[in-house]
Design a protein around this motif. Structure first.
Motif, PDB file in Angstrom:
ATOM      1  N   ALA A  19       0.834  -1.206   0.000  1.00 28.87           N
ATOM      2  CA  ALA A  19       0.000   0.000   0.000  1.00 28.87           C
ATOM      3  C   ALA A  19       0.872   1.262   0.000  1.00 28.87           C
ATOM      4  O   ALA A  19       0.566   2.231  -0.713  1.00 28.87           O
ATOM      5  CB  ALA A  19      -0.929   0.001   1.216  1.00 28.87           C
ATOM      6  N   LEU A  20       1.954   1.249   0.771  1.00 18.82           N
ATOM      7  CA  LEU A  20       2.865   2.398   0.792  1.00 18.82           C
ATOM      8  C   LEU A  20       3.517   2.597  -0.573  1.00 18.82           C
ATOM      9  O   LEU A  20       3.639   3.722  -1.056  1.00 18.82           O
ATOM     10  CB  LEU A  20       3.925   2.228   1.879  1.00 18.82           C
ATOM     11  CG  LEU A  20       3.431   2.378   3.313  1.00 18.82           C
ATOM     12  CD1 LEU A  20       4.519   1.955   4.294  1.00 18.82           C
ATOM     13  CD2 LEU A  20       2.981   3.788   3.588  1.00 18.82           C
ATOM     14  N   PHE A  21       3.918   1.495  -1.196  1.00 22.28           N
ATOM     15  CA  PHE A  21       4.517   1.596  -2.524  1.00 22.28           C
ATOM     16  C   PHE A  21       3.523   2.185  -3.522  1.00 22.28           C
ATOM     17  O   PHE A  21       3.881   3.064  -4.316  1.00 22.28           O
ATOM     18  CB  PHE A  21       4.995   0.223  -3.008  1.00 22.28           C
ATOM     19  CG  PHE A  21       5.570   0.267  -4.393  1.00 22.28           C
ATOM     20  CD1 PHE A  21       6.851   0.751  -4.610  1.00 22.28           C
ATOM     21  CD2 PHE A  21       4.823  -0.155  -5.486  1.00 22.28           C
ATOM     22  CE1 PHE A  21       7.380   0.819  -5.886  1.00 22.28           C
ATOM     23  CE2 PHE A  21       5.337  -0.091  -6.763  1.00 22.28           C
ATOM     24  CZ  PHE A  21       6.616   0.392  -6.973  1.00 22.28           C
ATOM     25  N   CYS A  22       2.291   1.730  -3.478  1.00 23.39           N
ATOM     26  CA  CYS A  22       1.257   2.261  -4.378  1.00 23.39           C
ATOM     27  C   CYS A  22       1.007   3.748  -4.114  1.00 23.39           C
ATOM     28  O   CYS A  22       0.836   4.533  -5.057  1.00 23.39           O
ATOM     29  CB  CYS A  22      -0.036   1.471  -4.235  1.00 23.39           C
ATOM     30  SG  CYS A  22       0.094  -0.215  -4.881  1.00 23.39           S
ATOM     31  N   ALA A  23       1.008   4.135  -2.849  1.00 16.17           N
ATOM     32  CA  ALA A  23       0.810   5.554  -2.510  1.00 16.17           C
ATOM     33  C   ALA A  23       1.979   6.399  -3.016  1.00 16.17           C
ATOM     34  O   ALA A  23       1.774   7.510  -3.519  1.00 16.17           O
ATOM     35  CB  ALA A  23       0.647   5.717  -1.001  1.00 16.17           C
ATOM     36  N   ILE A  24       3.195   5.878  -2.914  1.00 22.53           N
ATOM     37  CA  ILE A  24       4.370   6.586  -3.438  1.00 22.53           C
ATOM     38  C   ILE A  24       4.242   6.745  -4.946  1.00 22.53           C
ATOM     39  O   ILE A  24       4.444   7.830  -5.498  1.00 22.53           O
ATOM     40  CB  ILE A  24       5.676   5.840  -3.078  1.00 22.53           C
ATOM     41  CG1 ILE A  24       5.935   5.886  -1.577  1.00 22.53           C
ATOM     42  CG2 ILE A  24       6.870   6.420  -3.844  1.00 22.53           C
ATOM     43  CD1 ILE A  24       7.022   4.929  -1.114  1.00 22.53           C
ATOM     44  N   LEU A  25       3.894   5.656  -5.610  1.00 17.11           N
ATOM     45  CA  LEU A  25       3.743   5.683  -7.063  1.00 17.11           C
ATOM     46  C   LEU A  25       2.674   6.694  -7.487  1.00 17.11           C
ATOM     47  O   LEU A  25       2.892   7.504  -8.396  1.00 17.11           O
ATOM     48  CB  LEU A  25       3.402   4.287  -7.576  1.00 17.11           C
ATOM     49  CG  LEU A  25       3.282   4.133  -9.088  1.00 17.11           C
ATOM     50  CD1 LEU A  25       4.602   4.443  -9.771  1.00 17.11           C
ATOM     51  CD2 LEU A  25       2.812   2.728  -9.429  1.00 17.11           C
ATOM     52  N   PHE A  26       1.537   6.664  -6.808  1.00 19.16           N
ATOM     53  CA  PHE A  26       0.464   7.607  -7.123  1.00 19.16           C
ATOM     54  C   PHE A  26       0.909   9.052  -6.891  1.00 19.16           C
ATOM     55  O   PHE A  26       0.651   9.935  -7.706  1.00 19.16           O
ATOM     56  CB  PHE A  26      -0.791   7.310  -6.299  1.00 19.16           C
ATOM     57  CG  PHE A  26      -1.886   8.308  -6.520  1.00 19.16           C
ATOM     58  CD1 PHE A  26      -2.654   8.274  -7.669  1.00 19.16           C
ATOM     59  CD2 PHE A  26      -2.126   9.303  -5.578  1.00 19.16           C
ATOM     60  CE1 PHE A  26      -3.660   9.210  -7.885  1.00 19.16           C
ATOM     61  CE2 PHE A  26      -3.126  10.248  -5.785  1.00 19.16           C
ATOM     62  CZ  PHE A  26      -3.894  10.192  -6.939  1.00 19.16           C
ATOM     63  N   SER A  27       1.594   9.292  -5.798  1.00 24.93           N
ATOM     64  CA  SER A  27       2.060  10.637  -5.477  1.00 24.93           C
ATOM     65  C   SER A  27       3.018  11.166  -6.546  1.00 24.93           C
ATOM     66  O   SER A  27       2.908  12.314  -6.997  1.00 24.93           O
ATOM     67  CB  SER A  27       2.747  10.637  -4.108  1.00 24.93           C
ATOM     68  OG  SER A  27       3.319  11.873  -3.814  1.00 24.93           O
ATOM     69  N   ILE A  28       3.947  10.321  -6.962  1.00 24.26           N
ATOM     70  CA  ILE A  28       4.911  10.738  -7.986  1.00 24.26           C
ATOM     71  C   ILE A  28       4.214  10.953  -9.329  1.00 24.26           C
ATOM     72  O   ILE A  28       4.480  11.937 -10.035  1.00 24.26           O
ATOM     73  CB  ILE A  28       6.056   9.704  -8.095  1.00 24.26           C
ATOM     74  CG1 ILE A  28       6.899   9.740  -6.823  1.00 24.26           C
ATOM     75  CG2 ILE A  28       6.916   9.972  -9.326  1.00 24.26           C
ATOM     76  CD1 ILE A  28       7.905   8.616  -6.710  1.00 24.26           C
ATOM     77  N   LEU A  29       3.320  10.042  -9.692  1.00 22.49           N
ATOM     78  CA  LEU A  29       2.586  10.206 -10.953  1.00 22.49           C
ATOM     79  C   LEU A  29       1.719  11.460 -10.937  1.00 22.49           C
ATOM     80  O   LEU A  29       1.591  12.160 -11.949  1.00 22.49           O
ATOM     81  CB  LEU A  29       1.739   8.966 -11.240  1.00 22.49           C
ATOM     82  CG  LEU A  29       2.521   7.706 -11.618  1.00 22.49           C
ATOM     83  CD1 LEU A  29       1.583   6.512 -11.749  1.00 22.49           C
ATOM     84  CD2 LEU A  29       3.335   7.911 -12.886  1.00 22.49           C
ATOM     85  N   TRP A  30       1.123  11.744  -9.800  1.00 20.03           N
ATOM     86  CA  TRP A  30       0.307  12.958  -9.657  1.00 20.03           C
ATOM     87  C   TRP A  30       1.162  14.202  -9.878  1.00 20.03           C
ATOM     88  O   TRP A  30       0.779  15.127 -10.590  1.00 20.03           O
ATOM     89  CB  TRP A  30      -0.342  12.973  -8.281  1.00 20.03           C
ATOM     90  CG  TRP A  30      -1.251  14.135  -8.026  1.00 20.03           C
ATOM     91  CD1 TRP A  30      -0.997  15.219  -7.243  1.00 20.03           C
ATOM     92  CD2 TRP A  30      -2.549  14.336  -8.561  1.00 20.03           C
ATOM     93  NE1 TRP A  30      -2.053  16.071  -7.258  1.00 20.03           N
ATOM     94  CE2 TRP A  30      -3.035  15.547  -8.064  1.00 20.03           C
ATOM     95  CE3 TRP A  30      -3.365  13.594  -9.425  1.00 20.03           C
ATOM     96  CZ2 TRP A  30      -4.277  16.058  -8.386  1.00 20.03           C
ATOM     97  CZ3 TRP A  30      -4.607  14.098  -9.743  1.00 20.03           C
ATOM     98  CH2 TRP A  30      -5.054  15.319  -9.233  1.00 20.03           C
ATOM     99  N   GLN A  31       2.343  14.201  -9.266  1.00 20.70           N
ATOM    100  CA  GLN A  31       3.252  15.338  -9.429  1.00 20.70           C
ATOM    101  C   GLN A  31       3.669  15.489 -10.889  1.00 20.70           C
ATOM    102  O   GLN A  31       3.677  16.604 -11.438  1.00 20.70           O
ATOM    103  CB  GLN A  31       4.484  15.176  -8.550  1.00 20.70           C
ATOM    104  CG  GLN A  31       5.460  16.336  -8.687  1.00 20.70           C
ATOM    105  CD  GLN A  31       6.736  16.134  -7.908  1.00 20.70           C
ATOM    106  OE1 GLN A  31       7.248  15.030  -7.843  1.00 20.70           O
ATOM    107  NE2 GLN A  31       7.246  17.199  -7.318  1.00 20.70           N
ATOM    108  N   ILE A  32       4.010  14.388 -11.539  1.00 19.03           N
ATOM    109  CA  ILE A  32       4.430  14.438 -12.943  1.00 19.03           C
ATOM    110  C   ILE A  32       3.296  14.951 -13.821  1.00 19.03           C
ATOM    111  O   ILE A  32       3.502  15.820 -14.678  1.00 19.03           O
ATOM    112  CB  ILE A  32       4.910  13.048 -13.416  1.00 19.03           C
ATOM    113  CG1 ILE A  32       6.226  12.695 -12.715  1.00 19.03           C
ATOM    114  CG2 ILE A  32       5.066  13.009 -14.932  1.00 19.03           C
ATOM    115  CD1 ILE A  32       6.658  11.255 -12.901  1.00 19.03           C
ATOM    116  N   ALA A  33       2.102  14.423 -13.607  1.00 22.49           N
ATOM    117  CA  ALA A  33       0.952  14.839 -14.420  1.00 22.49           C
ATOM    118  C   ALA A  33       0.676  16.333 -14.256  1.00 22.49           C
ATOM    119  O   ALA A  33       0.490  17.045 -15.251  1.00 22.49           O
ATOM    120  CB  ALA A  33      -0.282  14.029 -14.038  1.00 22.49           C
ATOM    121  N   LEU A  34       0.662  16.819 -13.039  1.00 27.89           N
ATOM    122  CA  LEU A  34       0.374  18.232 -12.818  1.00 27.89           C
ATOM    123  C   LEU A  34       1.495  19.141 -13.332  1.00 27.89           C
ATOM    124  O   LEU A  34       1.238  20.245 -13.798  1.00 27.89           O
ATOM    125  CB  LEU A  34       0.090  18.497 -11.345  1.00 27.89           C
ATOM    126  CG  LEU A  34      -1.242  17.937 -10.836  1.00 27.89           C
ATOM    127  CD1 LEU A  34      -1.403  18.205  -9.352  1.00 27.89           C
ATOM    128  CD2 LEU A  34      -2.407  18.501 -11.616  1.00 27.89           C
TER     129      LEU A  34
END
Length: 172
Positions: A19-34
């Motif tokens: 779950a932590l890995f998925c949250a990290i991945l989502f956070s980084i992808l969110w930053q990249i997208a924005l």
């Protein structure tokens, strides 16, 4: 019963790590997208990713010790007689447990010292960066002491069973 509880706790820790890995991945992808699509990266994603990565890593420390693969000098112990091996294994576990207990103690002190300081973009106490080290170090020290007692008490099979399950190797 004890084995079932340990198995459940291990699965919970593994699930938390995923779950932590998925949250990290989502956070980084969110930053990249924005950043690339809207030219407005949020400031909190990098700090959150770093904090979650710290937690994920410390959970990994405890999980590897439960499987008796964290602190191990296999080269030292694999080629010696069983009596010498028992002494070496117990010394390694004892020194490692004392080191983990000391790390837990110093992590508590660091957590208390850093509590008033805020993580700027997350607006939470920086104690969150240190408290996990105290908890995981204490849990790992307990696991090492338990393994130490099993080896000294003639129940090394309990320790090596975890190692065999983790590595898939048969122990002689």
């Amino acid at each position: 019963m004890e084995a079932q509880v340990r198995s459940l706790l291990k699965k919970v820790e593994e699930g938390l790590g995923v779950a932590l890995f998925c949250a990290i991945l989502f956070s980084i992808l969110w930053q990249i997208a924005l950043r690339y699509f809207f030219n407005a990266p949020p400031s909190w994603t990098e700090e959150l990713s770093r904090l979650l990565f710290i937690y994920m890593g410390t959970i990994g420390v405890h999980l590897t010790q439960l499987e008796y693969t964290h602190v191990r000098s296999d080269m030292l112990v694999s080629g010696v007689r069983p009596g010498v091996r028992k002494v070496l294994e117990t010394l390694i576990l004892l020194v490692s447990a004392v080191s983990m207990a000391a790390l837990a103690w110093f992590s508590v002190q660091m957590t208390v010292r850093k509590a008033p300081i805020q993580l700027v973009s997350l607006n939470v106490s920086s104690a969150f960066m240190y408290i996990n080290a105290a908890l995981v170090s204490a849990l790992t020290a307990v696991a090492m002491i338990r393994q130490f007692l099993w080896i000294v008490g003639g129940r090394a099979d309990k320790v090596y069973r975890a190692e065999e399950a983790a590595t898939g190797e048969a122990r002689k």
